[in-house]
Design a protein around this motif. Structure first.
Motif, PDB file in Angstrom:
ATOM      1  N   GLN A 160       0.404  -1.028  -0.313  1.00  0.00           N
ATOM      2  CA  GLN A 160      -0.127  -0.209   0.278  1.00  0.00           C
ATOM      3  C   GLN A 160       0.848   1.379  -0.089  1.00  0.00           C
ATOM      4  OE1 GLN A 160      -3.181   0.002   0.051  1.00  0.00           O
ATOM      5  NE2 GLN A 160      -2.861  -2.334  -0.653  1.00  0.00           N
ATOM      6  N   ASP A 161       2.314   1.386   0.506  1.00  0.00           N
ATOM      7  CA  ASP A 161       2.995   2.731   0.446  1.00  0.00           C
ATOM      8  C   ASP A 161       4.122   2.571  -0.746  1.00  0.00           C
ATOM      9  OD1 ASP A 161       4.585  -0.038   1.221  1.00  0.00           O
ATOM     10  OD2 ASP A 161       5.666   1.496   2.587  1.00  0.00           O
ATOM     11  N   ASN A 162       3.636   1.676  -1.566  1.00  0.00           N
ATOM     12  CA  ASN A 162       4.173   1.769  -2.864  1.00  0.00           C
ATOM     13  C   ASN A 162       3.593   2.536  -4.332  1.00  0.00           C
ATOM     14  OD1 ASN A 162       6.286   1.775  -5.073  1.00  0.00           O
ATOM     15  ND2 ASN A 162       5.850  -0.876  -5.259  1.00  0.00           N
ATOM     16  N   LYS A 163       3.184   3.692  -4.177  1.00  0.00           N
ATOM     17  CA  LYS A 163       2.702   4.826  -4.821  1.00  0.00           C
ATOM     18  C   LYS A 163       3.574   5.566  -6.078  1.00  0.00           C
ATOM     19  CE  LYS A 163      -0.226   5.870  -0.703  1.00  0.00           C
ATOM     20  NZ  LYS A 163      -0.954   6.459  -0.197  1.00  0.00           N
ATOM     21  N   VAL A 164       2.395   5.807  -7.016  1.00  0.00           N
ATOM     22  CA  VAL A 164       3.338   6.013  -8.191  1.00  0.00           C
ATOM     23  C   VAL A 164       2.882   7.741  -8.195  1.00  0.00           C
ATOM     24  CG1 VAL A 164       2.233   4.957  -9.579  1.00  0.00           C
ATOM     25  CG2 VAL A 164       4.709   6.501 -10.395  1.00  0.00           C
ATOM     26  N   PHE A 165       3.090   8.944  -8.561  1.00  0.00           N
ATOM     27  CA  PHE A 165       2.362  10.213  -8.340  1.00  0.00           C
ATOM     28  C   PHE A 165       2.293   9.862 -10.372  1.00  0.00           C
ATOM     29  CE2 PHE A 165       1.992  14.395 -10.335  1.00  0.00           C
ATOM     30  CZ  PHE A 165       1.261  14.905  -9.776  1.00  0.00           C
ATOM     31  N   VAL A 166       0.946  10.128 -11.001  1.00  0.00           N
ATOM     32  CA  VAL A 166       0.146  10.191 -12.151  1.00  0.00           C
ATOM     33  C   VAL A 166      -0.264  11.455 -12.307  1.00  0.00           C
ATOM     34  CG1 VAL A 166       0.121   7.056 -12.059  1.00  0.00           C
ATOM     35  CG2 VAL A 166      -1.833   9.262 -11.471  1.00  0.00           C
TER      36      VAL A 166
END
Length: 233
Positions: A122-128
């Motif tokens: 859940q903490d592995n995010k990418v800005f889109v």
């Protein structure tokens, strides 16, 4: 040990009601986003596992609505507070209307549609940004997910939100019935001596020493902000 109450600290806790006044539908209720869907299909891990295409399409529809919406006078008034107080916004909303209004310190506890994330971490995010997530767009060996906290998942940034609320001398709740757990428990962290106010379009059963204001956020919040600023001068 609790941090000392900061007389210059204001925390705003915002819910779906403030965004609804910018034209964004709530998830629940009449005309809500879930009217035509089974919540288990579009807002659970199992739903995403079984039909990621449907879930991706559902949240792209919401994101399109968010991109067309504009901050309203309540969002703008809250941002104006930053010129006079140390302000933190804690929001259950997944839109970026607070940020677009000018608020610089916003804590999202149910996700942020400007991001995508791994379904498994859940903490592995990418800005889109404003880009829509496409079905078939892979991330961490599975379909890239919108940054939404599904039912059954733990809200994000709770400890950070708690620490901000504990420090605040003023707590303003806007557009939230405080009925969704565990996020609703955050307001219980407010200091006994803190000034606490809640703004909703309908009377809201509140405890914890809140003063209730019934009316549109776009009308009540600017008035309350003006009052707080004038009292500080």
């Amino acid at each position: 040990m609790k941090p000392e109450m900061n007389k210059n600290k204001v925390v705003v806790f915002s819910g779906a009601g403030i965004s609804q006044e910018s034209g964004l539908p709530c998830f629940t209720g009449s005309g809500g986003l879930w009217d035509d869907y089974d919540i288990n299909d579009v807002c659970t891990r199992s739903g995403f596992d079984s039909n990621p295409e449907l879930v991706t399409k559902f949240y792209n529809t919401l994101k399109n609505k968010i991109l067309k919406a504009k901050p309203n006078s309540a969002h703008i008034a809250i941002a104006e507070l930053e010129k006079h107080f140390d302000v933190t916004v804690v929001t259950t909303n997944v839109d970026d209307l607070h940020e677009r209004a000018g608020s610089s310190n916003v804590i999202h506890v149910h996700g942020n549609m400007l991001y995508g994330k791994s379904h498994f971490h859940q903490d592995n995010k990418v800005f889109v940004g404003e880009k829509l997530i496409e079905y078939g767009e892979m991330f961490d060996n599975f379909q890239l997910r919108h940054d939404i906290v599904f039912y059954g998942e733990m809200p994000e940034n709770l400890e950070l939100a708690k620490s901000e609320i504990k420090e605040a001398s003023k707590l303003l709740v806007v557009g939230s019935s405080l009925s969704v757990s565990p996020s609703n428990a955050l307001v219980k962290r407010a200091r006994f001596k803190a000034e606490k106010a809640i703004v909703n379009v309908v009377p809201t059963k509140v405890a914890y020493g809140f003063r209730s204001y019934v009316g549109l956020a776009t009308e009540v919040v600017p008035q309350l902000v003006t009052k707080w600023i004038s009292e500080k001068k």
